[in-house]
Write a protein that holds these residues in place. Structure first.
Motif, PDB file in Angstrom:
ATOM      1  N   GLU A   1       0.836  -1.205   0.000  1.00  0.00           N
ATOM      2  CA  GLU A   1       0.000   0.000   0.000  1.00  0.00           C
ATOM      3  C   GLU A   1       0.868   1.251   0.000  1.00  0.00           C
ATOM      4  OE1 GLU A   1      -3.298   2.330  -0.222  1.00  0.00           O
ATOM      5  OE2 GLU A   1      -3.276   0.135  -0.351  1.00  0.00           O
ATOM      6  N   TRP A   2       1.952   1.240   0.774  1.00  0.00           N
ATOM      7  CA  TRP A   2       2.856   2.388   0.812  1.00  0.00           C
ATOM      8  C   TRP A   2       3.462   2.621  -0.580  1.00  0.00           C
ATOM      9  CZ3 TRP A   2       7.829   3.641  -0.336  1.00  0.00           C
ATOM     10  CH2 TRP A   2       8.283   4.875   0.129  1.00  0.00           C
ATOM     11  N   LEU A   3       3.890   1.545  -1.259  1.00  0.00           N
ATOM     12  CA  LEU A   3       4.453   1.667  -2.609  1.00  0.00           C
ATOM     13  C   LEU A   3       3.437   2.291  -3.567  1.00  0.00           C
ATOM     14  CD1 LEU A   3       6.212  -1.809  -2.863  1.00  0.00           C
ATOM     15  CD2 LEU A   3       7.370   0.409  -2.731  1.00  0.00           C
ATOM     16  N   LEU A   4       2.204   1.835  -3.484  1.00  0.00           N
ATOM     17  CA  LEU A   4       1.137   2.361  -4.328  1.00  0.00           C
ATOM     18  C   LEU A   4       0.919   3.848  -4.067  1.00  0.00           C
ATOM     19  CD1 LEU A   4      -0.837   0.832  -6.309  1.00  0.00           C
ATOM     20  CD2 LEU A   4      -2.485   0.914  -4.451  1.00  0.00           C
ATOM     21  N   GLN A   5       0.826   4.219  -2.804  1.00  0.00           N
ATOM     22  CA  GLN A   5       0.609   5.622  -2.449  1.00  0.00           C
ATOM     23  C   GLN A   5       1.797   6.502  -2.836  1.00  0.00           C
ATOM     24  OE1 GLN A   5      -0.714   6.216   1.583  1.00  0.00           O
ATOM     25  NE2 GLN A   5      -2.423   4.806   1.345  1.00  0.00           N
ATOM     26  N   GLU A   6       2.992   5.983  -2.678  1.00  0.00           N
ATOM     27  CA  GLU A   6       4.190   6.752  -3.015  1.00  0.00           C
ATOM     28  C   GLU A   6       4.285   6.974  -4.520  1.00  0.00           C
ATOM     29  OE1 GLU A   6       7.282   9.146  -1.867  1.00  0.00           O
ATOM     30  OE2 GLU A   6       5.690   8.222  -0.688  1.00  0.00           O
ATOM     31  N   ALA A   7       3.944   5.970  -5.311  1.00  0.00           N
ATOM     32  CA  ALA A   7       3.926   6.128  -6.770  1.00  0.00           C
ATOM     33  C   ALA A   7       2.946   7.234  -7.160  1.00  0.00           C
ATOM     34  CB  ALA A   7       3.547   4.807  -7.440  1.00  0.00           C
ATOM     35  N   ARG A   8       1.805   7.261  -6.514  1.00  0.00           N
ATOM     36  CA  ARG A   8       0.801   8.301  -6.793  1.00  0.00           C
ATOM     37  C   ARG A   8       1.308   9.674  -6.361  1.00  0.00           C
ATOM     38  NH1 ARG A   8      -5.511   8.257  -4.905  1.00  0.00           N
ATOM     39  NH2 ARG A   8      -6.210   9.604  -6.579  1.00  0.00           N
ATOM     40  N   ARG A   9       1.909   9.750  -5.169  1.00  0.00           N
ATOM     41  CA  ARG A   9       2.421  11.010  -4.656  1.00  0.00           C
ATOM     42  C   ARG A   9       3.499  11.590  -5.573  1.00  0.00           C
ATOM     43  NH1 ARG A   9       6.233  13.471  -2.068  1.00  0.00           N
ATOM     44  NH2 ARG A   9       7.642  11.703  -1.873  1.00  0.00           N
ATOM     45  N   LEU A  10       4.319  10.701  -6.166  1.00  0.00           N
ATOM     46  CA  LEU A  10       5.374  11.143  -7.070  1.00  0.00           C
ATOM     47  C   LEU A  10       4.855  11.480  -8.467  1.00  0.00           C
ATOM     48  CD1 LEU A  10       8.233   8.654  -6.104  1.00  0.00           C
ATOM     49  CD2 LEU A  10       8.106  11.100  -5.583  1.00  0.00           C
ATOM     50  N   GLY A  11       3.562  11.267  -8.703  1.00  0.00           N
ATOM     51  CA  GLY A  11       2.965  11.607  -9.995  1.00  0.00           C
ATOM     52  C   GLY A  11       3.248  10.604 -11.090  1.00  0.00           C
ATOM     53  N   LEU A  12       3.559   9.361 -10.725  1.00  0.00           N
ATOM     54  CA  LEU A  12       3.781   8.338 -11.742  1.00  0.00           C
ATOM     55  C   LEU A  12       2.458   8.005 -12.420  1.00  0.00           C
ATOM     56  CD1 LEU A  12       6.344   6.037  -9.895  1.00  0.00           C
ATOM     57  CD2 LEU A  12       6.736   8.098 -11.241  1.00  0.00           C
ATOM     58  N   GLY A  13       2.528   7.466 -13.635  1.00  0.00           N
ATOM     59  CA  GLY A  13       1.344   7.265 -14.450  1.00  0.00           C
ATOM     60  C   GLY A  13       0.337   6.258 -13.935  1.00  0.00           C
ATOM     61  N   GLY A  14       0.738   5.368 -13.060  1.00  0.00           N
ATOM     62  CA  GLY A  14      -0.182   4.381 -12.525  1.00  0.00           C
ATOM     63  C   GLY A  14       0.564   3.239 -11.870  1.00  0.00           C
TER      64      GLY A  14
END
Length: 105
Positions: A23-36
């Protein structure tokens, strides 16, 4: 676009910053503005020690999880830099890929 598929493999009971690591990895990817990113929960698997991890009827703590992202080379570097900053230790696979979106849009 050329880039990488990043796949991270963990378990439900691995935590970081009070969250399951997946879940942390998912949220961090979103926070960094990655595409998905996609979080996939598996029914069972085993790691480098050969121990079987599986979902149990009453307890999900040992459930294997995979987080997958398709990212540019620059985004892969940023994501790995963030993991290093946090001191996260997790098994991953980094595969060169071509990705994009089909159709008009």
């Amino acid at each position: 676009m050329q880039g990488f598929q990043l796949s991270f493999f963990t378990r439900q009971d691995h935590k970081h910053a009070g969250l399951p690591l997946a879940e942390w990895l998912l949220q961090e990817a979103r926070r960094l503005g990655l595409g998905g990113a996609t979080l996939i929960a598996a029914s069972e698997g085993f790691g480098h020690h050969g121990k079987l991890h599986s979902v149990h009827f009453v307890e999900l703590a040992d459930q294997p999880q995979e987080v997958t992202l398709a990212v540019s080379a620059a985004d892969a570097e940023r994501f790995f830099a963030r993991l290093a900053e946090e001191g996260i230790k997790v098994f991953y696979v980094k595969t060169p890929i071509e990705f994009g979106i089909t159709g008009a849009g």
